[in-house]
Design an enzyme around this catalytic site. Structure first.
Site, short mmCIF file in Angstrom:
data_model
loop_
_atom_site.label_atom_id
_atom_site.label_comp_id
_atom_site.label_asym_id
_atom_site.label_seq_id
_atom_site.Cartn_x
_atom_site.Cartn_y
_atom_site.Cartn_z
N HIS A 64 0.83 -1.20 0.00
CA HIS A 64 0.00 0.00 0.00
C HIS A 64 0.87 1.25 0.00
O HIS A 64 1.25 1.77 1.05
CB HIS A 64 -0.92 0.00 1.23
CG HIS A 64 -1.93 1.10 1.21
ND1 HIS A 64 -3.11 1.04 1.92
CD2 HIS A 64 -1.96 2.28 0.56
CE1 HIS A 64 -3.81 2.14 1.70
NE2 HIS A 64 -3.11 2.91 0.89
N HIS A 66 1.93 5.08 -2.31
CA HIS A 66 1.59 6.07 -3.33
C HIS A 66 2.88 6.59 -3.95
O HIS A 66 3.69 7.21 -3.27
CB HIS A 66 0.80 7.23 -2.71
CG HIS A 66 -0.49 6.78 -2.08
ND1 HIS A 66 -1.68 6.72 -2.78
CD2 HIS A 66 -0.77 6.33 -0.84
CE1 HIS A 66 -2.64 6.28 -1.98
NE2 HIS A 66 -2.11 6.03 -0.80
N LEU A 67 3.08 6.31 -5.25
CA LEU A 67 4.30 6.75 -5.92
C LEU A 67 4.09 8.04 -6.70
O LEU A 67 5.04 8.62 -7.23
CB LEU A 67 4.84 5.65 -6.84
CG LEU A 67 5.37 4.40 -6.13
CD1 LEU A 67 5.87 3.38 -7.14
CD2 LEU A 67 6.48 4.75 -5.14
N ARG A 68 2.83 8.48 -6.80
CA ARG A 68 2.48 9.80 -7.35
C ARG A 68 2.71 9.98 -8.84
O ARG A 68 2.52 11.09 -9.34
CB ARG A 68 3.21 10.92 -6.59
CG ARG A 68 2.98 10.94 -5.09
CD ARG A 68 1.53 11.04 -4.73
NE ARG A 68 1.34 11.33 -3.30
CZ ARG A 68 0.23 11.07 -2.64
NH1 ARG A 68 -0.80 10.51 -3.25
NH2 ARG A 68 0.11 11.37 -1.36
N ASN A 308 -5.38 9.94 6.61
CA ASN A 308 -6.70 9.38 6.44
C ASN A 308 -6.61 7.87 6.30
O ASN A 308 -5.99 7.41 5.34
CB ASN A 308 -7.35 10.00 5.19
CG ASN A 308 -8.78 9.57 5.02
OD1 ASN A 308 -9.33 8.85 5.85
ND2 ASN A 308 -9.41 10.00 3.93
N ASP A 335 1.21 2.85 3.73
CA ASP A 335 0.38 3.92 3.16
C ASP A 335 1.27 5.16 2.91
O ASP A 335 0.86 6.29 3.16
CB ASP A 335 -0.81 4.27 4.05
CG ASP A 335 -1.81 5.19 3.34
OD1 ASP A 335 -1.68 5.41 2.12
OD2 ASP A 335 -2.73 5.70 4.02
ZN LIG Z 1 -6.41 5.08 1.87
#
Ligand SMILES: [Zn+2]
Length: 455
Positions: A64, A66-68, A308, A335
């Protein structure tokens, strides 16, 4: 071709119930031998890595992150994100589809995979969207996404509110044998909440994000998993009730699973009120911080504590830890959510949700789970290796002979202080800057090549 002999470490491979001091020999990107006679397979001029006193385990997996890319390369790129992951001991990661544009079609999947192949230093797998544009209105082309190579679908960052649409997504996912992951957030209950709804949101005058907003969707997912027979993996669980719901559902045999992130089992909502309030009570439960020694300091309304789902109460934190220890929550992840300084350096209400996580994930997990003697090393390592590999049906997460030569070497006892300004990530938005850590990555090996080393 390349060869590497890792000598003298404590080799822990939970998938094979292996735990012994041994050598590991890698050649041509595969694991050739594990054991006391593994060195016999090596030749005199093969590269060696001295792992004495360290743990040698299957390359860690973070499912999980985020590599953007595409679209938000000011926050992170595949090149910088994978470097930060390698530093954190990760050899395989799964990037989320909430990019710009989103990964909701085969061309976007191909783009990320190609870029990862070219610029990434570790293995990158892609999660596709459940709905077009993650808008929760129309299903993405799930079959074509699967063909394009996604390993799961999720609308992470968003959550499908329409239960009928979610049911259809599950039915399609089942046809294509694709795991479904869900960011559990009931929009009507959460509205524009920015931190956990409780004492501190009232005291600080910030809008609350009630735990029930997560619990409601976890309950929905349990019912839909039961109805469709399709597994749902609940992402970043943060509340006591969602852990309880998951535990009871699993007992009934419902195909449901969950993951937890270190910030949710280290910090609490008191941290949003500043370091003094946090250390006064809740901070005493953080491993290594129960004494009078110096503690990191941060102000009230520090947006590096905004994520979040939000940091919750001490009771919720304890429930997440218990869920990890009794097996209710099988998977650990970060995350990792990088944001630029200028985006975070605004009023709490306006800052984006999310923090970076790769470089602090393993030590924080070791501190709260292993050094507190709540979880054994093999059980902890399983949550970073064989468990995510099984969920996503990846041929990874073990040191079995013939498997990909992805290996992580770490010192479970090394103490160090995290400097977020020195991060390999493009972003600095970690709440753990200046924190003392216990447990440090020594080397990260992908396909038999050392991509990060400190020894
Ligand atoms: Zn999420």
């Amino acid at each position: 071709m390349s060869s590497l002999l890792i000598t003298g470490g404590r080799v822990i491979d939970p998938a094979n119930s292996y735990d012994a001091v041994a050598d590991v020999f890698l050649r041509d990107g595969k694991i050739v031998a594990v054991g006391n006679d593994a060195a016999k397979s090596a030749e005199a001029n093969d590269e060696r890595l001295d792992a004495r006193g360290k743990i040698v385990c299957p390359g860690l997996i973070d499912l999980h992150v985020h590599l953007r890319e595409p679209g938000q390369s000011a926050k992170e790129t595949i090149a910088t994100g994978t470097k930060a992951a390698a530093r954190g001991g990760f050899t395989t990661i799964v990037c989320m589809p909430n990019t710009s544009p989103s990964i909701d079609n085969p061309a976007a999947v191909a783009l990320v995979k190609e870029k990862a192949e070219r610029e990434g230093v570790i293995n990158v797998f892609v999660a596709g969207a459940i709905s077009k544009g993650l808008a929760g209105e129309e299903l993405a082309p799930i079959g074509s996404l699967k063909q394009a190579g996604v390993v799961a679908i999720t609308d992470d960052g968003h959550c499908i509110q329409n239960n009928e649409l979610m049911r259809r997504a599950l039915e399609y996912a089942r046809m294509f044998d694709l795991p479904v992951m869900d960011h559990c957030q009931d929009y009507a209950l959460v509205t524009d909440g920015v931190m956990h709804e409780g004492y501190w949101s009232a005291a600080l005058g910030l809008r609350g994000w009630p735990a029930a907003g997560e619990d409601m969707i976890v309950a929905r997912n349990i019912l839909l998993a039961e109805l469709t027979g399709t597994r749902i993996h609940c992402q970043h669980l943060s509340s006591a009730r969602s852990v309880e719901l998951l535990r009871a559902a699993k007992k009934r045999g419902v195909p449901i699973s969950g993951e937890a992130c270190p910030h949710h089992f280290v910090l609490t909502d008191a941290a949003v009120a500043g370091s003094e309030e946090f250390w006064r009570e809740d901070g005493k439960k953080v491993f290594g911080y129960d004494s009078d020694t110096a503690k990191p300091v941060w102000p009230k309304y520090d947006t590096n504590f905004k994520m979040n789902p939000p940091l919750r109460s001490a009771t919720d934190r304890e429930a997440v830890l218990e869920g990890l220890c009794d097996g209710t929550i099988e998977i650990l992840c970060s995350d990792h959510a990088p944001h630029c300084d200028y985006e975070k350096e605004v009023e709490f209400d306006y800052a984006p949700f999310g923090i970076t996580g790769f470089e602090t994930e393993l030590p924080l997990s070791l501190m709260q789970l292993y050094h507190t003697q709540r979880l054994s090393l093999p059980d902890l390592i399983a949550k970073f290796t064989v468990a995510p590999a099984r969920l996503l049906k990846l041929d990874k997460g073990t040191l079995g002979v013939g498997q990909d030569a992805d290996v992580t070497v770490f010192d479970a006892d090394a103490e160090w202080t995290y400097d977020r300004m020195a991060s390999a990530s493009k972003s600095r938005n970690s709440p753990f800057g200046g924190w003392r850590m216990k447990g440090r990555v020594a080397a990260t090996v992908v396909a038999g090549k050392i991509v990060h080393r400190e020894i």
